[in-house]
Design an enzyme around this catalytic site. Sequence first.
Site, short mmCIF file in Angstrom:
data_model
loop_
_atom_site.label_atom_id
_atom_site.label_comp_id
_atom_site.label_asym_id
_atom_site.label_seq_id
_atom_site.Cartn_x
_atom_site.Cartn_y
_atom_site.Cartn_z
N GLU A 1 -3.47 0.37 -9.11
CA GLU A 1 -2.34 1.28 -9.34
C GLU A 1 -1.13 0.46 -9.75
OE1 GLU A 1 -2.19 5.16 -6.54
OE2 GLU A 1 -2.21 3.31 -5.42
N ASN B 1 -3.48 6.13 -1.54
CA ASN B 1 -3.26 6.19 -0.09
C ASN B 1 -2.59 7.49 0.37
OD1 ASN B 1 -4.51 3.78 0.45
ND2 ASN B 1 -2.67 2.59 0.03
N HIS C 1 -1.00 -2.68 -7.30
CA HIS C 1 -1.72 -2.33 -6.07
C HIS C 1 -3.23 -2.36 -6.28
CE1 HIS C 1 -2.74 0.96 -2.89
NE2 HIS C 1 -2.87 -0.24 -2.39
N SER D 1 0.82 -1.22 0.00
CA SER D 1 0.00 0.00 0.00
C SER D 1 0.85 1.26 0.00
CB SER D 1 -0.83 0.05 1.29
OG SER D 1 -1.75 -0.98 1.34
C1 LIG Z 1 -5.44 0.51 1.84
C2 LIG Z 1 -5.08 0.44 0.40
O1 LIG Z 1 -3.91 0.12 0.09
C3 LIG Z 1 -6.00 0.81 -0.70
C4 LIG Z 1 -7.45 0.57 -0.49
O2 LIG Z 1 -7.96 -0.45 -0.83
S1 LIG Z 1 -8.28 1.80 0.26
C5 LIG Z 1 -9.93 1.20 0.37
C6 LIG Z 1 -10.68 1.41 -0.91
N1 LIG Z 1 -12.00 0.94 -0.75
C7 LIG Z 1 -13.03 1.73 -0.43
O3 LIG Z 1 -12.89 2.94 -0.30
C8 LIG Z 1 -14.34 1.04 -0.24
C9 LIG Z 1 -15.44 1.98 0.19
N2 LIG Z 1 -16.69 1.25 0.34
C10 LIG Z 1 -17.48 0.93 -0.71
O4 LIG Z 1 -17.17 1.27 -1.84
C11 LIG Z 1 -18.74 0.18 -0.42
O5 LIG Z 1 -19.09 0.37 0.92
C12 LIG Z 1 -18.62 -1.36 -0.73
C13 LIG Z 1 -18.43 -1.55 -2.22
C14 LIG Z 1 -17.49 -2.02 0.04
C15 LIG Z 1 -19.90 -2.04 -0.27
O6 LIG Z 1 -20.96 -1.41 -0.91
P1 LIG Z 1 -22.43 -1.36 -0.30
O7 LIG Z 1 -23.30 -0.79 -1.33
O8 LIG Z 1 -22.38 -0.78 1.04
O9 LIG Z 1 -22.75 -2.85 0.04
P2 LIG Z 1 -23.39 -3.98 -0.81
O10 LIG Z 1 -24.57 -3.52 -1.62
O11 LIG Z 1 -23.60 -5.05 0.21
O12 LIG Z 1 -22.22 -4.41 -1.77
C16 LIG Z 1 -22.03 -3.93 -3.08
C17 LIG Z 1 -21.32 -5.03 -3.82
O13 LIG Z 1 -20.04 -5.26 -3.23
C18 LIG Z 1 -19.89 -6.64 -2.85
N3 LIG Z 1 -19.11 -6.66 -1.64
C19 LIG Z 1 -19.31 -5.95 -0.52
N4 LIG Z 1 -18.36 -6.21 0.37
C20 LIG Z 1 -17.52 -7.11 -0.18
C21 LIG Z 1 -16.34 -7.76 0.25
N5 LIG Z 1 -15.80 -7.53 1.45
N6 LIG Z 1 -15.74 -8.64 -0.60
C22 LIG Z 1 -16.27 -8.88 -1.81
N7 LIG Z 1 -17.37 -8.28 -2.28
C23 LIG Z 1 -17.99 -7.41 -1.47
C24 LIG Z 1 -21.30 -7.12 -2.63
O14 LIG Z 1 -21.41 -8.51 -2.83
C25 LIG Z 1 -22.05 -6.37 -3.71
O15 LIG Z 1 -21.86 -7.03 -4.95
P3 LIG Z 1 -23.07 -7.19 -6.00
O16 LIG Z 1 -23.29 -5.81 -6.54
O17 LIG Z 1 -22.49 -8.14 -6.98
O18 LIG Z 1 -24.20 -7.73 -5.19
N1 LIG Z 2 -6.38 -4.02 3.55
C1 LIG Z 2 -6.45 -3.23 2.51
O1 LIG Z 2 -7.43 -2.49 2.36
C2 LIG Z 2 -5.36 -3.21 1.50
C3 LIG Z 2 -4.14 -3.79 1.77
N2 LIG Z 2 -3.15 -3.77 0.82
C4 LIG Z 2 -1.86 -4.37 1.09
O2 LIG Z 2 -1.96 -5.78 0.86
C5 LIG Z 2 -1.08 -6.48 1.76
C6 LIG Z 2 -1.88 -7.47 2.57
O3 LIG Z 2 -2.88 -6.77 3.30
P1 LIG Z 2 -4.17 -7.51 3.88
O4 LIG Z 2 -4.57 -8.62 2.99
O5 LIG Z 2 -5.13 -6.46 4.23
O6 LIG Z 2 -3.56 -8.10 5.24
P2 LIG Z 2 -4.06 -9.35 6.09
O7 LIG Z 2 -3.57 -9.11 7.48
O8 LIG Z 2 -5.51 -9.57 5.86
O9 LIG Z 2 -3.30 -10.56 5.42
C7 LIG Z 2 -1.91 -10.72 5.41
C8 LIG Z 2 -1.65 -12.20 5.23
O10 LIG Z 2 -0.26 -12.44 5.05
C9 LIG Z 2 0.08 -13.56 5.84
N3 LIG Z 2 1.50 -13.58 6.12
C10 LIG Z 2 2.19 -12.86 7.03
N4 LIG Z 2 3.50 -13.20 6.98
C11 LIG Z 2 3.61 -14.16 6.03
C12 LIG Z 2 4.68 -14.91 5.53
N5 LIG Z 2 5.92 -14.74 6.01
N6 LIG Z 2 4.45 -15.82 4.55
C13 LIG Z 2 3.20 -16.00 4.07
N7 LIG Z 2 2.14 -15.31 4.51
C14 LIG Z 2 2.34 -14.41 5.48
C15 LIG Z 2 -0.76 -13.34 7.09
O11 LIG Z 2 -0.80 -14.51 7.89
P3 LIG Z 2 -0.94 -14.31 9.50
O12 LIG Z 2 -2.19 -13.56 9.76
O13 LIG Z 2 -0.96 -15.73 9.97
O14 LIG Z 2 0.28 -13.55 9.93
C16 LIG Z 2 -2.09 -13.03 6.45
O15 LIG Z 2 -2.77 -14.18 6.03
C17 LIG Z 2 -0.36 -5.40 2.59
O16 LIG Z 2 0.84 -5.07 1.95
C18 LIG Z 2 -1.35 -4.24 2.52
O17 LIG Z 2 -0.75 -2.99 2.73
C19 LIG Z 2 -3.34 -3.20 -0.42
C20 LIG Z 2 -4.55 -2.67 -0.74
C21 LIG Z 2 -5.65 -2.59 0.20
#
Ligand SMILES: CC(=O)CC(=O)SCCNC(=O)CCNC(=O)[C@H](O)C(C)(C)COP(=O)(O)OP(=O)(O)OC[C@H]1O[C@@H](n2cnc3c(N)ncnc32)[C@H](O)[C@@H]1OP(=O)(O)O
Ligand SMILES: NC(=O)C1=CN([C@@H]2O[C@H](COP(=O)(O)OP(=O)(O)OC[C@H]3O[C@@H](n4cnc5c(N)ncnc54)[C@H](OP(=O)(O)O)[C@@H]3O)[C@@H](O)[C@H]2O)C=CC1
Length: 290
Positions: A151, A189, A139, A118
């Site tokens: 990304e 992010n 990403h 991320s």
């Molecule tokens: C941290 C990083 O590195 C980068 C990142 O990812 S940052 C995070 C980016 N993500 C966001 O900002 C998500 C923001 N949230 C949303 O867009 C919405 O709340 C959401 C799409 C997650 C759910 O939408 P919603 O309208 O509240 O719920 P809902 O109607 O139940 O779901 C919409 C669809 O998403 C699916 N869905 C919801 N949650 C899900 C999940 N956890 N996994 C898989 N599918 C999911 C549902 O099945 C549904 O699909 P269909 O249209 O096929 O039925």
């Molecule tokens: N969460 C998010 O919204 C997003 C996350 N990311 C990125 O994706 C990556 C994963 O995040 P996310 O899936 O949320 O994290 P989770 O904590 O859900 O999953 C991480 C997984 O990696 C496993 N793991 C840790 N160490 C090892 C290892 N040495 N060998 C094999 N598996 C290992 C963990 O196992 P255990 O729990 O047993 O340690 C766990 O199953 C991170 O780099 C995160 O920044 C990118 C986009 C969105």
Amino acid sequence: MIKTVGIIGAGQMGCGIAHVSAAAGYKVQLYDIAADRIEAGLATINGNLARQVSSGKMSDEDRKRALSLIKGSGDINDLAQADLVIEAVTEDETVKRKIYGQVCPVMRPDAILATNTSSLSITRLASATDRPERFMGIHFMNPVPVMKLVELVRGIATEEETFKAAKEFVAHLDKTVTVAEDFPAFIVNRILLPMINEAIYTLYEGVGTVDAIDTAMKLGANHPMGPLQLADFIGLDTCLSIMQVLHDGLADSKYRPCPLLVKYVEAGWLGRKSGRGFYDYRGEVPVPTR
Ligand SMILES: CC(=O)CC(=O)SCCNC(=O)CCNC(=O)[C@H](O)C(C)(C)COP(=O)(O)OP(=O)(O)OC[C@H]1O[C@@H](n2cnc3c(N)ncnc32)[C@H](O)[C@@H]1OP(=O)(O)O
Ligand SMILES: NC(=O)C1=CN([C@@H]2O[C@H](COP(=O)(O)OP(=O)(O)OC[C@H]3O[C@@H](n4cnc5c(N)ncnc54)[C@H](OP(=O)(O)O)[C@@H]3O)[C@@H](O)[C@H]2O)C=CC1
């Protein structure tokens, strides 16, 4: 040409990437150190595929075919067949570097290694591999089956051929690419996490409750999730790691992680995945913890 995709880490992102890759017809080898993680991951993927069937986005035949393309494994040697390996383990540079040391000797010399990080520097992570030319950031966004964006981030040594192969792979998943330069936390992010961190400061300073802050941003800014709900969804450990990378990498106090975020992570309250964060998920409905 990419036919088999290896995925390291069966957490929320690894499983999401396995889901969309198999749905697009790729063979998937899903590796994790913990066997129970793989089992739970395969069950989650099946549940999410079933949701797509019930909403008419996929046939049941396609769900079965996608599931049959995913093989879970606790043996890293099973990644030897992969044309592309995507690492999706915890957002911790030490953990990722260690994994590269283990997976590189197993992988074919011509195979591509990508990270779903991320925030971490692609160039620095590449230096821990034997193939900086065939290493880059792919990403995905969470939840992977729903979010359209991916990304792509090149490191200093990433070859054009690697970038092209990644771009084709993402297009085949029916996702849209944006290209980001290799700066801390890239584009999404860099913008999203300071907003989430500010929401946590808003809570910390008592400006509003969890409910007030999330309601304000959902109804006042049309965000699909409130920022604290989203933080729990991403994982508070991941949010904290991203803020630390921004703070260290850009050396600007505006990226200082909120002490309340640090405290939640120290308590092991990591959000949805651990059952408690800004909300408590252990009951029937999420209850704010502040
Ligand atoms: C941290 C990083 O590195 C980068 C990142 O990812 S940052 C995070 C980016 N993500 C966001 O900002 C998500 C923001 N949230 C949303 O867009 C919405 O709340 C959401 C799409 C997650 C759910 O939408 P919603 O309208 O509240 O719920 P809902 O109607 O139940 O779901 C919409 C669809 O998403 C699916 N869905 C919801 N949650 C899900 C999940 N956890 N996994 C898989 N599918 C999911 C549902 O099945 C549904 O699909 P269909 O249209 O096929 O039925
Ligand atoms: N969460 C998010 O919204 C997003 C996350 N990311 C990125 O994706 C990556 C994963 O995040 P996310 O899936 O949320 O994290 P989770 O904590 O859900 O999953 C991480 C997984 O990696 C496993 N793991 C840790 N160490 C090892 C290892 N040495 N060998 C094999 N598996 C290992 C963990 O196992 P255990 O729990 O047993 O340690 C766990 O199953 C991170 O780099 C995160 O920044 C990118 C986009 C969105």
